[in-house]
Design a protein around this motif. Structure first.
Motif, mmCIF file in Angstrom:
data_model
loop_
_atom_site.group_PDB
_atom_site.id
_atom_site.type_symbol
_atom_site.label_atom_id
_atom_site.label_comp_id
_atom_site.label_asym_id
_atom_site.label_seq_id
_atom_site.Cartn_x
_atom_site.Cartn_y
_atom_site.Cartn_z
ATOM 1 N N UNK A 108 53.139 36.383 45.375
ATOM 2 C CA UNK A 108 52.447 37.321 46.258
ATOM 3 C C UNK A 108 51.012 37.514 45.774
ATOM 4 N N UNK A 109 50.034 37.351 46.690
ATOM 5 C CA UNK A 109 48.615 37.424 46.329
ATOM 6 C C UNK A 109 47.844 38.304 47.309
ATOM 7 N N UNK A 110 46.903 39.086 46.763
ATOM 8 C CA UNK A 110 45.945 39.796 47.602
ATOM 9 C C UNK A 110 44.553 39.653 46.998
ATOM 10 N N UNK A 111 43.548 39.928 47.818
ATOM 11 C CA UNK A 111 42.137 39.850 47.431
ATOM 12 C C UNK A 111 41.503 41.225 47.603
ATOM 13 N N UNK A 112 40.590 41.573 46.681
ATOM 14 C CA UNK A 112 39.814 42.799 46.817
ATOM 15 C C UNK A 112 38.375 42.519 46.405
ATOM 16 N N UNK A 113 37.435 43.141 47.109
ATOM 17 C CA UNK A 113 36.030 43.038 46.709
ATOM 18 C C UNK A 113 35.839 43.857 45.435
ATOM 19 N N UNK A 114 34.875 43.468 44.602
ATOM 20 C CA UNK A 114 34.776 43.977 43.236
ATOM 21 C C UNK A 114 34.765 45.510 43.135
ATOM 22 N N UNK A 115 33.988 46.204 43.935
ATOM 23 C CA UNK A 115 33.927 47.674 43.819
ATOM 24 C C UNK A 115 35.295 48.305 44.056
ATOM 25 N N UNK A 116 35.993 47.846 45.089
ATOM 26 C CA UNK A 116 37.318 48.388 45.389
ATOM 27 C C UNK A 116 38.328 47.974 44.321
ATOM 28 N N UNK A 205 55.689 39.583 39.890
ATOM 29 C CA UNK A 205 54.322 40.009 39.588
ATOM 30 C C UNK A 205 53.399 39.686 40.748
ATOM 31 N N UNK A 206 52.687 40.697 41.196
ATOM 32 C CA UNK A 206 51.756 40.595 42.311
ATOM 33 C C UNK A 206 50.354 40.374 41.749
ATOM 34 N N UNK A 207 49.680 39.316 42.212
ATOM 35 C CA UNK A 207 48.338 38.980 41.738
ATOM 36 C C UNK A 207 47.287 39.621 42.635
ATOM 37 N N UNK A 208 46.285 40.243 42.010
ATOM 38 C CA UNK A 208 45.184 40.874 42.746
ATOM 39 C C UNK A 208 43.883 40.229 42.276
ATOM 40 N N UNK A 209 43.258 39.445 43.163
ATOM 41 C CA UNK A 209 42.096 38.649 42.793
ATOM 42 C C UNK A 209 40.794 39.329 43.215
ATOM 43 N N UNK A 210 39.824 39.423 42.307
ATOM 44 C CA UNK A 210 38.524 40.006 42.663
ATOM 45 C C UNK A 210 37.620 38.988 43.351
ATOM 46 N N UNK A 211 36.922 39.440 44.373
ATOM 47 C CA UNK A 211 35.863 38.659 45.027
ATOM 48 C C UNK A 211 34.546 39.402 44.841
#
Length: 360
Positions: A108-116, A205-211
């Protein structure tokens, strides 16, 4: 002596030189190829999943349902603090193609912009610690050093007591071609620098990737130098004198990244292994909602365009190659029977669902 052994015998100054790494990448060429998965279609599975109401059951389904509640937990926190995220990679593909998980997916993967992303890192521990059940069962990891976790007031996902650290970083599984003195460090490079939230037992484990936003004037430089910068950053990460903040800020500035909103975004150097260059930010924002396992979760603004870029024009078809992470098999080592394991999954799913339903 092969090229890999030769590389690790070079002085650090050369090994961590982005110019040298860029030269090696050009020499290797495959690193520069667009990472899509334009595979031959599996017509049998394609027909089966598109024409029939195939239901996944058992341990794999329990893994997916636990992931779904972890996603809801993150979604609830993001709503509370006005943060954006979006489903990414195979999870996004599942949302668009299956309205939920790809039937065989255990990731399971999600993306978040750096500030958030930074804000989520700040508030996650307190939100977890509000619930005794979560505090005892959830692990958080964001490595800032070879064996140093950013979080110190919650459990780590690489739990030594359960043996998760051994499974993911077994020194005996180090590639044989590496000199023995590197065998101790090399497997730990698999440890993720990005934020992960997961259940400890049973384990998912859920991965949260910064953009990051990219300054327009730096766009060409980013596309050319992102990959060598990431390689340099990750290689140096294994050294005892590594300073996460110092090295991250150096690459952040050199790549022309910014916390201010711009027209372009790209994967952070502490993100996943995916790399297809920069994106127009309109592909991600404003985010939209899409049904995922019966819940309204956030997806990129132009999901179809992104999926074509990541997986090719035939992304809506089932490919020949199917990849799994093996969490069903891995989790079975912690339980006396499949029945015990699935009961543990159901308890975790039900308790986390209750917390999500009553989330304030």
């Amino acid at each position: 002596m092969n090229l890999t052994e030769l590389y690790y015998k070079l002085p650090k100054k050369i090994r961590y030189s982005e110019r040298f790494i860029l030269f090696c990448i050009k020499l290797a060429k495959p690193f520069h190829k667009k990472k899509t998965h334009e595979k031959e279609i599996n017509y049998t599975l394609n027909y089966l999943f598109k024409s029939s109401d195939v239901k996944i059951e058992g341990t794999l389904r329990n893994i997916q349902l636990l992931y779904a509640e972890l996603l809801r937990f993150i979604d609830n926190i993001c709503k509370k603090y006005n943060l954006d995220y979006c489903l990414a990679y195979g999870t996004l593909l599942g949302a668009i193609r299956h309205d939920g998980f790809i039937p065989w997916d255990d990731d399971c993967d999600i993306i978040m912009i750096r500030n958030d992303y930074n804000k989520l890192i700040e508030v996650l521990p307190s939100e977890i610690n509000k619930h005794k059940f979560l505090k005892e069962n959830i692990g958080l990891t964001k490595l800032v050093g070879f064996r140093e976790n950013y979080f110190n007031n919650v459990k780590t996902l690489y739990d030594e007591e359960l043996g998760h650290d051994v499974y993911f970083h077994d020194y005996n599984k180090a590639p044989k071609q590496f000199d023995s003195k590197y065998n101790e460090k090399l497997p730990n490079l698999c440890k993720s620098l990005f934020l992960q939230i997961g259940w400890l037992k049973p384990m998912v484990r859920l991965d949260i990737f910064p953009y990051d936003y990219i300054e327009e004037k730096s766009l060409n430089h980013y596309d050319k130098h992102y990959r060598p910068a990431k390689v340099s950053f990750r290689n140096f990460f294994a050294d005892d004198d590594f300073s996460y903040e110092k090295e991250f800020n150096k690459h952040f500035d050199k790549l022309g990244l910014t916390l201010e909103k711009t027209k372009y975004v790209g994967e952070g150097i502490d993100g996943s292994d995916e790399y297809v260059g920069s994106y127009d930010s309109s592909m991600f924002f404003p985010v939209k909602t899409h049904k995922f396992e019966g819940y309204d979760l956030k997806c990129p603004n132009k999901s179809e365009e992104l999926l074509k870029r990541w997986y090719g024009e035939s992304y809506m078809s089932i490919p020949q190659a199917i990849v799994m992470h093996g969490y069903s098999e891995y989790n079975s080592r912690f339980f006396d029977s499949i029945e015990d394991m699935n009961e543990s999954f159901k308890l975790a799913i039900n308790e986390l669902k209750k917390i999500n339903d009553e989330f304030e």
